[in-house]
Design a protein around this motif. Structure first.
Motif, PDB file in Angstrom:
ATOM      1  N   TYR A 147       0.754  -1.023   0.227  1.00  0.00           N
ATOM      2  CA  TYR A 147       0.074   0.150  -0.093  1.00  0.00           C
ATOM      3  C   TYR A 147       0.852   1.294  -0.017  1.00  0.00           C
ATOM      4  O   TYR A 147       1.955   1.196   0.564  1.00  0.00           O
ATOM      5  N   THR A 148       0.561   2.079  -0.773  1.00  0.00           N
ATOM      6  CA  THR A 148       1.229   3.552  -1.037  1.00  0.00           C
ATOM      7  C   THR A 148       0.359   4.561  -0.726  1.00  0.00           C
ATOM      8  O   THR A 148      -0.990   4.761  -1.222  1.00  0.00           O
ATOM      9  N   ASN A 149       0.693   5.551   0.090  1.00  0.00           N
ATOM     10  CA  ASN A 149      -0.082   6.920   0.447  1.00  0.00           C
ATOM     11  C   ASN A 149       0.495   8.192   0.041  1.00  0.00           C
ATOM     12  O   ASN A 149       1.735   8.455   0.278  1.00  0.00           O
ATOM     13  N   GLY A 150       0.170   8.883  -0.773  1.00  0.00           N
ATOM     14  CA  GLY A 150       0.875  10.114  -0.926  1.00  0.00           C
ATOM     15  C   GLY A 150       0.211  11.369  -0.611  1.00  0.00           C
ATOM     16  O   GLY A 150       0.100  11.297   0.805  1.00  0.00           O
ATOM     17  N   HIS A 151      -0.118  12.292  -1.252  1.00  0.00           N
ATOM     18  CA  HIS A 151      -0.785  13.534  -0.583  1.00  0.00           C
ATOM     19  C   HIS A 151      -1.556  14.187  -1.795  1.00  0.00           C
ATOM     20  O   HIS A 151      -1.163  14.631  -2.872  1.00  0.00           O
ATOM     21  N   GLU A 201      -0.355  12.999   3.592  1.00  0.00           N
ATOM     22  CA  GLU A 201       0.652  12.085   3.364  1.00  0.00           C
ATOM     23  C   GLU A 201       1.065  11.475   4.756  1.00  0.00           C
ATOM     24  O   GLU A 201       2.392  11.584   5.144  1.00  0.00           O
ATOM     25  N   GLY A 202       0.052  10.682   5.547  1.00  0.00           N
ATOM     26  CA  GLY A 202       0.365  10.236   6.433  1.00  0.00           C
ATOM     27  C   GLY A 202       0.811   8.684   6.674  1.00  0.00           C
ATOM     28  O   GLY A 202       0.774   8.005   5.428  1.00  0.00           O
ATOM     29  N   ALA A 203       1.342   8.215   7.744  1.00  0.00           N
ATOM     30  CA  ALA A 203       1.745   7.004   7.831  1.00  0.00           C
ATOM     31  C   ALA A 203       0.915   5.717   7.740  1.00  0.00           C
ATOM     32  O   ALA A 203      -0.372   6.074   7.937  1.00  0.00           O
ATOM     33  N   LEU A 204       1.717   4.610   7.190  1.00  0.00           N
ATOM     34  CA  LEU A 204       0.722   3.391   7.153  1.00  0.00           C
ATOM     35  C   LEU A 204       1.566   2.303   8.332  1.00  0.00           C
ATOM     36  O   LEU A 204       2.702   2.375   7.917  1.00  0.00           O
ATOM     37  N   GLN A 205       0.817   1.787   8.968  1.00  0.00           N
ATOM     38  CA  GLN A 205       1.386   0.915  10.058  1.00  0.00           C
ATOM     39  C   GLN A 205       0.960  -0.530  10.239  1.00  0.00           C
ATOM     40  O   GLN A 205      -0.467  -0.361  10.748  1.00  0.00           O
ATOM     41  N   ALA A 220      -2.647   7.107   8.910  1.00  0.00           N
ATOM     42  CA  ALA A 220      -2.704   8.302   9.450  1.00  0.00           C
ATOM     43  C   ALA A 220      -3.293   9.164   8.205  1.00  0.00           C
ATOM     44  O   ALA A 220      -2.490   9.989   7.295  1.00  0.00           O
ATOM     45  N   THR A 221      -4.635   8.974   7.615  1.00  0.00           N
ATOM     46  CA  THR A 221      -5.195   9.301   6.451  1.00  0.00           C
ATOM     47  C   THR A 221      -6.391  10.543   6.749  1.00  0.00           C
ATOM     48  O   THR A 221      -6.945  10.778   5.969  1.00  0.00           O
ATOM     49  N   ASP A 222      -6.520  10.727   8.146  1.00  0.00           N
ATOM     50  CA  ASP A 222      -7.443  11.926   8.292  1.00  0.00           C
ATOM     51  C   ASP A 222      -7.001  12.560   9.820  1.00  0.00           C
ATOM     52  O   ASP A 222      -6.090  12.074  10.423  1.00  0.00           O
ATOM     53  N   TYR A 223      -7.179  13.724   9.830  1.00  0.00           N
ATOM     54  CA  TYR A 223      -6.605  14.604  11.077  1.00  0.00           C
ATOM     55  C   TYR A 223      -7.170  14.094  12.465  1.00  0.00           C
ATOM     56  O   TYR A 223      -6.304  14.300  13.353  1.00  0.00           O
ATOM     57  N   GLY A 274      -9.818  17.317  21.276  1.00  0.00           N
ATOM     58  CA  GLY A 274      -8.311  18.122  21.794  1.00  0.00           C
ATOM     59  C   GLY A 274      -7.404  17.309  21.111  1.00  0.00           C
ATOM     60  O   GLY A 274      -6.315  17.616  21.561  1.00  0.00           O
ATOM     61  N   ARG A 275      -7.497  16.169  20.600  1.00  0.00           N
ATOM     62  CA  ARG A 275      -6.380  15.343  19.916  1.00  0.00           C
ATOM     63  C   ARG A 275      -6.241  15.243  18.525  1.00  0.00           C
ATOM     64  O   ARG A 275      -7.428  15.476  17.934  1.00  0.00           O
ATOM     65  N   ALA A 276      -5.133  14.910  17.879  1.00  0.00           N
ATOM     66  CA  ALA A 276      -5.017  14.874  16.453  1.00  0.00           C
ATOM     67  C   ALA A 276      -4.243  13.518  15.986  1.00  0.00           C
ATOM     68  O   ALA A 276      -3.224  13.311  16.540  1.00  0.00           O
ATOM     69  N   VAL A 277      -4.454  13.131  15.017  1.00  0.00           N
ATOM     70  CA  VAL A 277      -3.736  11.937  14.341  1.00  0.00           C
ATOM     71  C   VAL A 277      -2.422  12.562  13.774  1.00  0.00           C
ATOM     72  O   VAL A 277      -1.210  11.752  14.140  1.00  0.00           O
ATOM     73  N   GLY A 278      -2.242  13.604  13.383  1.00  0.00           N
ATOM     74  CA  GLY A 278      -0.971  13.886  12.360  1.00  0.00           C
ATOM     75  C   GLY A 278      -0.567  12.959  11.515  1.00  0.00           C
ATOM     76  O   GLY A 278      -1.197  12.231  10.899  1.00  0.00           O
ATOM     77  N   GLU A 279       0.520  13.096  10.807  1.00  0.00           N
ATOM     78  CA  GLU A 279       1.347  12.240   9.843  1.00  0.00           C
ATOM     79  C   GLU A 279       2.167  11.204  10.081  1.00  0.00           C
ATOM     80  O   GLU A 279       2.439  10.438   9.385  1.00  0.00           O
TER      81      GLU A 279
END
Length: 374
Positions: free
Chosen positions: A280-284, A316-320, A330-333, A361-366
């Motif tokens: 799987y690949t995720n860009g931006h 352009e978030g991580a995949l794990q 990490a495909t949404d904030y 008050g929290r966020a996923v980030g990238e």
């Protein structure tokens, strides 16, 4: 070509992308070392109660756009976590002697338990040397310090290993089941470095000059669960933005381009399915999240198997890959996305973008924490 490298400036790994990567003990699949995740803006997940994971609210990590690493003991109890610039102990206070520890990067850091001593952990991260140069370093954490909360040994803190690196970093278990390979890449060339961590310490790296020239710091590096493939996403420059997939030998540490695959899509993050059959690949941006079938045949046939997973904008978030065999995204904030059945082809993989809300008050980030997956 691959060779042993013994230069003074490079003793170790090429700077890895701002993700932070954790290496587990030899029986990763049977331990719970990867059960606690801290990432993003005060976000966290725990797999100790099973799947889906429990949302955690006790993180002290308040910087969202960087990689992270977390490590727990074999029973799933948190030991410490980091964003590459700071380290927090299990009580969520700064780890002893971890001030001025490093800088935040795409993959952030990687944590490697010492194969010879269960109390010691190598932690590899990066230090900026001006706006366009990053250097790779390591520190050694002793969990016996600070009454069992752990601390960095003063004589083993921020030891320079390699100059002028990218942020690509990952790790995989050696074919012998005991040692660990830590792999990274330098900037401005096509050079991978594979470092073997053994009971005797860190050996000089195996150097493989193969694949594309990395012109940008950013992007994720991942190794397949069976250790046979390695994939690097290069992000930041539209004209040099790709994901390439090469062969990895867990016995020798050599990376080769015998079956080189280079995707044509802009890519920042990459991850393998647990059965090694999909990538799987995720860009931006819009239309930037894809699946490829690595069993489709030739490199051209693999590229032709491309499936777009979502027709919407994604950061352009991580995949794990998680301990439950699902891939977390990490495909949404504010929500962690989940690929529920990553071994299945095409849309049957069941990607759910708004799967786990991380809390007000929290966020996923990238960034998401990375763990050894072999």
């Amino acid at each position: 070509k691959a060779k042993s490298y013994s230069g003074h400036k490079i003793l170790f790994l090429s700077l890895g992308i701002s993700i932070v990567f954790l290496i587990n003990d030899p029986v990763f699949g049977q331990s719970k070392r990867a059960n606690n995740w801290y990432f993003g803006f005060f976000a966290g997940l725990s797999f100790n109660a099973g799947s889906p994971p429990e949302v955690l609210y006790d993180s002290e990590n308040g910087y969202a756009n960087c990689g992270n690493a977390t490590i727990s003991d074999e029973d799933g109890s948190l030991l410490f976590y980091t964003n590459g610039a700071q380290i927090w102990n299990k009580e969520h206070n700064p780890l002893q002697n971890s001030n001025d520890f490093g800088d935040r990067t795409t993959q952030g850091a990687i944590i490697v338990p010492d194969p010879a001593n269960p109390n010691l952990y190598y932690i590899f991260n990066y230090r900026a040397d001006g706006p366009s140069i990053a250097n790779f370093q390591y520190s050694l954490i002793d969990m016996r310090l600070d009454n069992g909360l752990g601390g960095i040994l003063p004589e083993k803190k921020t030891i320079r290993l390699l100059d002028n690196t990218s942020f690509h970093l990952n790790a995989v278990q050696h074919a012998n089941g005991e040692d660990v390979w830590v792999v990274a890449h330098t900037l401005g060339n096509n050079t991978y470095y594979s470092y073997k961590i053994t009971v005797s310490g860190i050996e000089l790296p195996i150097v493989s000059n193969v694949g594309s020239i990395f012109q940008n710091f950013h992007g994720y590096l991942k190794i397949s669960p069976n250790g046979k493939k390695i994939a690097a996403a290069q992000s930041g420059d539209y004209n040099n933005n790709f994901c390439e997939i090469l062969d990895f030998n867990t016995g020798t540490g050599i990376i080769s381009a015998t079956n080189l695959i280079r995707t044509p899509r802009p890519s920042a993050a990459v991850e393998f399915s647990p059965d090694n059959s999909k990538i799987y690949t995720n860009g931006h941006g819009i239309n930037s999240f894809f699946q490829y079938d690595l069993n489709a045949g030739s490199p051209d046939e693999i590229l032709a198997s491309e499936t777009l997973l979502i027709y919407e904008y994604t950061p352009e978030g991580a995949l794990q890959l998680g301990p439950d065999g699902k891939i977390y995204c990490a495909t949404d904030y504010h929500y962690v996305g989940v690929i529920h059945e990553p071994n299945k082809a095409g849309l049957e993989c069941n990607y759910e973008r708004y799967s786990i809300y991380v809390g007000d008050g929290r966020a996923v980030g990238e960034g998401l924490p990375s763990f050894i997956q072999s």
